[in-house]
Design a protein around this motif. Structure first.
Motif, short mmCIF file in Angstrom:
data_model
loop_
_atom_site.label_atom_id
_atom_site.label_comp_id
_atom_site.label_asym_id
_atom_site.label_seq_id
_atom_site.Cartn_x
_atom_site.Cartn_y
_atom_site.Cartn_z
N ILE A 97 -22.06 30.60 58.57
CA ILE A 97 -21.77 31.60 57.53
C ILE A 97 -21.13 30.93 56.33
O ILE A 97 -20.16 30.19 56.45
N VAL A 98 -21.70 31.20 55.15
CA VAL A 98 -21.26 30.54 53.93
C VAL A 98 -20.39 31.47 53.09
O VAL A 98 -19.38 31.07 52.53
N MET A 99 -20.78 32.75 53.00
CA MET A 99 -20.15 33.64 52.04
C MET A 99 -19.13 34.56 52.71
O MET A 99 -19.05 34.63 53.93
N SER A 100 -18.36 35.28 51.88
CA SER A 100 -17.28 36.06 52.46
C SER A 100 -17.64 37.52 52.76
O SER A 100 -16.87 38.21 53.42
N ASN A 142 -15.54 37.23 57.97
CA ASN A 142 -14.56 36.69 58.92
C ASN A 142 -13.98 37.77 59.83
O ASN A 142 -13.18 37.46 60.70
N LEU B 152 -19.27 27.36 44.75
CA LEU B 152 -19.71 27.48 46.14
C LEU B 152 -18.83 26.65 47.07
O LEU B 152 -18.41 27.12 48.13
N SER B 155 -15.58 28.34 47.47
CA SER B 155 -15.74 29.52 48.32
C SER B 155 -15.80 29.12 49.80
O SER B 155 -15.13 29.71 50.65
N ILE B 156 -16.58 28.08 50.08
CA ILE B 156 -16.73 27.62 51.47
C ILE B 156 -15.38 27.11 51.98
O ILE B 156 -14.97 27.41 53.10
N ARG B 159 -13.17 29.92 52.91
CA ARG B 159 -13.60 30.56 54.15
C ARG B 159 -13.27 29.67 55.35
O ARG B 159 -13.04 30.13 56.44
#
Lengths: 451, 295
Positions: A97-100, A142, B152, B155-156, B159
């Motif tokens: 998973i890359v995005m939130s 998440n 990006l 962002s990664i 996360r």
């Protein structure tokens, strides 16, 4: 036309003497649903990566033979180009998973494809309806459960509308119901002309869905005929002493209550299966047994010791815990050192040699544990927790990702332990394992005992 | 706690300006009237966006328990004494000294505690509203399109932090279950034992990073990308931005013009409300007018 064609493929990873794949040939027709099985370390994951060019482009190594997918020669195209034809879903959704948010995650591949916003929106709506995750689009990635994450990862690949979908053990984190749901979905995709290749150890529910099973060990297609499972004779209920006593247990994580008034007794020599859907509180319950979690209300007593007052490292001399992910434990340079590490820290004696032999690890004693296959890692972790001969053993999803042979070893080990007077608690989604080893089942639902 | 992203008809730039205005206003005054009115504006924004205001307030109240206690019982400034805590108490003949607590409890000190409570509730409520309507990805998309890779990667990374923390927690559990003492025993041994959790955490993080790279490549990531979300930047958005910026300037002006002046230790009597101090609050209520129709 063949959707996938492998001709005499041989591959060796760099700096390795052994071959990951040797002389492999396979033809898959368009719209077929193929199940790929094989023992741990037989090259199933390598095969998946071969189909979209990750192997050898990302890994290096020596490849011979030819790989053609949807008419494209994988050796002549980049992974990006192959991705327009082949969708690859890996085992662990967390690492993909890359995005939130869910919607952004599904859009990720579409943005890479340089599609316009309108078409992206259309595809996101289509795939979210198709997978039944429309209600998740606004959720943060998440905060999803393992099963939900797996569906999101699948959705983000399916949104690209690949002609060939390759899945590397996609059901390992799903409960039985979610697993069947996924299998039904994959079958229905083949009706739309999508070719599905799925690596899987467990054949339950595959009959009537997969068209063929390909056994990578023998390099042959095998006739899909799964024998109805005959549960081994159930171990007798034991009248041994109570070693674990749970009374009115309420508990959870970070202020969130997961368990609500659980009562339970476990006796020496019995095997208890703790079952229930994803998120029902199974792992939370067993983490109370060795004091990793302390009760909010109620009590847990292990051999008379109150787990609220006794440190986990002291309880560890009496109870061993195998976590869901065996890699969480492994950090020593060799397999043998992993076993010695446990004994040293517990301050107890144990027979390292005999344990290595028992788990078929004598030949791997000097191997770096994290380099081993999933099934082998599982065996090392199991050996490392059992070398101290504890009175209670807790195994959290021990069959996840292991092959049939490792599973047989595990089943007989559990039976032997119980016969020897050890109390075994197995947290599992695997109905077959529960039927084979458990003398009793405790089914959790919404944090309480069901039934 | 489940924390969905609430749909709201205000773009990320304007939510960022909204947060900046709320924080600035909150930080500049000890006047409980303005703090309460600020709370009303924030509450209205939360309720109009169907957000769980009760949860936000609860978080704020929990966080403010300590300053409220400290100001009431440990700070003895002010003239209006309610009660004086003695230097010691006698319990069954045993004299127990109360060295820090001894002294007067005053209305002024308690008032400061109450204002700080509202202050913390406001700060946390504003942050939670912002957090519930925007995502790190949305904020990073504000970066110029000439640097998409940077956004990006950031962002990664963001996360990745909770994921690595969760991995470390699982690894720690696994090692403690093998008898590894991480919180007891000699310091040197504890440091050595921590290696058994740090090494697998680092290796796991590297494995995850590699898997993520594979997954991105498998979904065609090569650098060039289009954007799924294009935030509205029409006339109404520009007007809202302007309103927030003017309100921010007005707030700063109000501070320097003395409109926010009030210090509870000096007096419990509030000054007359100032229009200058009240005006920026209206801008904070703008989200009510733009409630959740589309993101």
């Amino acid at each position: 036309m063949n959707a996938v064609e492998l001709r005499n493929v041989t591959y060796r990873y760099p700096e390795r003497d052994d071959y990951a794949l040797r002389g492999l040939s396979l033809k898959v027709r368009e719209g077929e649903f193929i199940l790929i099985t094989g023992s741990s370390g037989s090259g199933k994951s390598t095969l998946c990566r071969l189909l979209n060019g990750l192997v050898p482009r990302y890994y290096g190594g020596a490849l011979s033979g030819s790989v053609t997918v949807d008419g494209m020669d994988a050796s002549k195209h980049t992974v990006g180009e192959m991705s327009t034809h082949v969708g690859l879903v890996f085992q662990d959704p967390e690492s993909q998973i890359v995005m939130s948010t869910v919607e952004d995650e599904i859009a990720f591949g579409l943005e890479n494809r340089m599609l316009g916003a309108g078409e992206m929106e259309e595809r996101i709506r289509w795939v979210s309806r198709r997978l039944g995750i429309a209600h998740l689009l606004d959720r943060r990635t998440n905060e999803l459960s393992g099963g939900e994450k797996q569906k999101v990862v699948l959705a983000s690949t399916l949104a690209l509308k690949p002609r060939v979908l390759v899945l590397d053990e996609p059901t390992s984190q799903l409960d039985a119901e979610s697993r069947m749901e996924l299998l039904r979905l994959l079958k229905s995709l083949t009706g739309e002309g999508i070719t599905v290749l799925m690596v899987e150890h467990c054949l339950d529910g595959v009959v009537g869905r997969a068209d063929r099973v390909f056994d990578i060990d023998s390099g042959r297609k095998v006739i899909l005929k799964v024998k109805p499972h005959k549960a081994a004779k159930k171990p007798k209920k034991t009248s041994g002493e109570v070693v674990l006593e749970v009374r009115g247990l309420c508990g959870g994580y970070g202020g969130r209550r997961v368990l609500d008034g659980v009562n339970l007794e476990v006796r020496a020599g019995e095997c208890l299966a703790v079952t229930g859907r994803n998120g029902s509180g199974k792992t939370t319950l067993v983490k109370h047994f060795n004091g990793l979690l302390k009760p909010v209300a109620g009590s847990v007593r292990l051999f008379g010791m109150d787990t609220r007052e006794t440190p986990t490292e002291v309880l560890a001399r009496k109870i061993s815990y195998l976590p869901q992910n065996p890699s969480d434990m492994l950090f020593c340079d060799t397999v043998e050192e992993e076993l010695e590490f446990t004994l040293k820290h517990l301050g107890v004696g144990g027979d390292v040699e005999a344990t290595l032999k028992k788990f078929g690890l004598a030949g791997h004693r000097d191997s770096y544990p994290r380099d081993l296959s999933v099934g082998e890692k599982q065996r090392v972790a199991l050996a490392a927790v059992l070398v101290s001969n504890p009175g209670v053993v807790v195994l959290d999803e021990p069959t996840r990702g292991i092959d049939a042979a490792s599973r047989e070893t595990l089943t007989s080990t559990i039976r032997e332990m119980a016969a020897g007077g050890t109390a075994v608690v197995v947290v599992t989604q695997d109905r077959r394992l529960a039927a084979d080893v458990a003398s009793r089942e405790l089914r959790l639902g919404g944090g309480a005992v069901e039934g | 706690m489940r924390n969905p992203v609430y749909k709201h008809n205000m773009n990320t730039v304007n939510w960022t300006l909204w947060l900046l205005l709320a924080m600035t206003y909150c930080a500049l005054t000890y006047n409980p009237l303005y703090q309460l009115l600020l709370f009303a504006a924030l509450a209205a924004a939360a309720v109009s966006g169907k957000q769980p205001l009760k949860t936000y307030v609860k978080t704020g109240l929990l966080a403010s328990a300590i300053p409220l206690f400290v100001n009431t019982f440990l700070i003895h400034m002010g003239e209006t004494v309610v009660y004086t805590i003695p230097a010691s108490v006698n319990l069954n003949g045993l004299e127990i000294p109360l060295p820090i607590f001894a002294g007067p409890i005053t209305i002024e000190s308690t008032s400061v505690g109450v204002v700080m409570t509202i202050f913390l509730v406001n700060m946390l409520t504003a942050f939670q509203i912002f957090n519930s309507t925007t995502t790190p990805d949305a904020i990073l998309r504000l970066m110029p399109s000439s640097m998409p890779g940077v956004a990006l990667i950031t962002s990664i990374s963001l996360r990745f932090i909770p994921t690595v923390a969760a991995d470390h927690s699982s690894i720690r559990d696994a090692q403690v279950s093998r008898g590894v003492r991480l919180d007891s025993g000699p310091l040197r041994a504890r440091i050595r034992n921590h290696a058994s959790t740090l090494a697998p955490t680092v290796i796991t993080a590297l494995e995850r990073a590699f898997n993520l790279a594979e997954s991105m490549a498998s979904r065609g990531y090569t650098g060039g990308r289009t954007r799924y979300r294009h935030e509205r930047w029409g006339r109404s958005e520009k007007i809202v931005s302007l309103a927030y910026m003017l309100s921010l300037l007005l707030t700063l002006h109000a501070k320097y013009a003395g409109a926010f002046d009030y210090w509870p230790y000096e007096s419990t009597r509030l000054p007359a409300p100032s229009l200058l101090a009240l005006m920026p609050l209206a801008a904070l209520a703008i989200p009510i007018l733009l409630k959740n129709e589309r993101r």
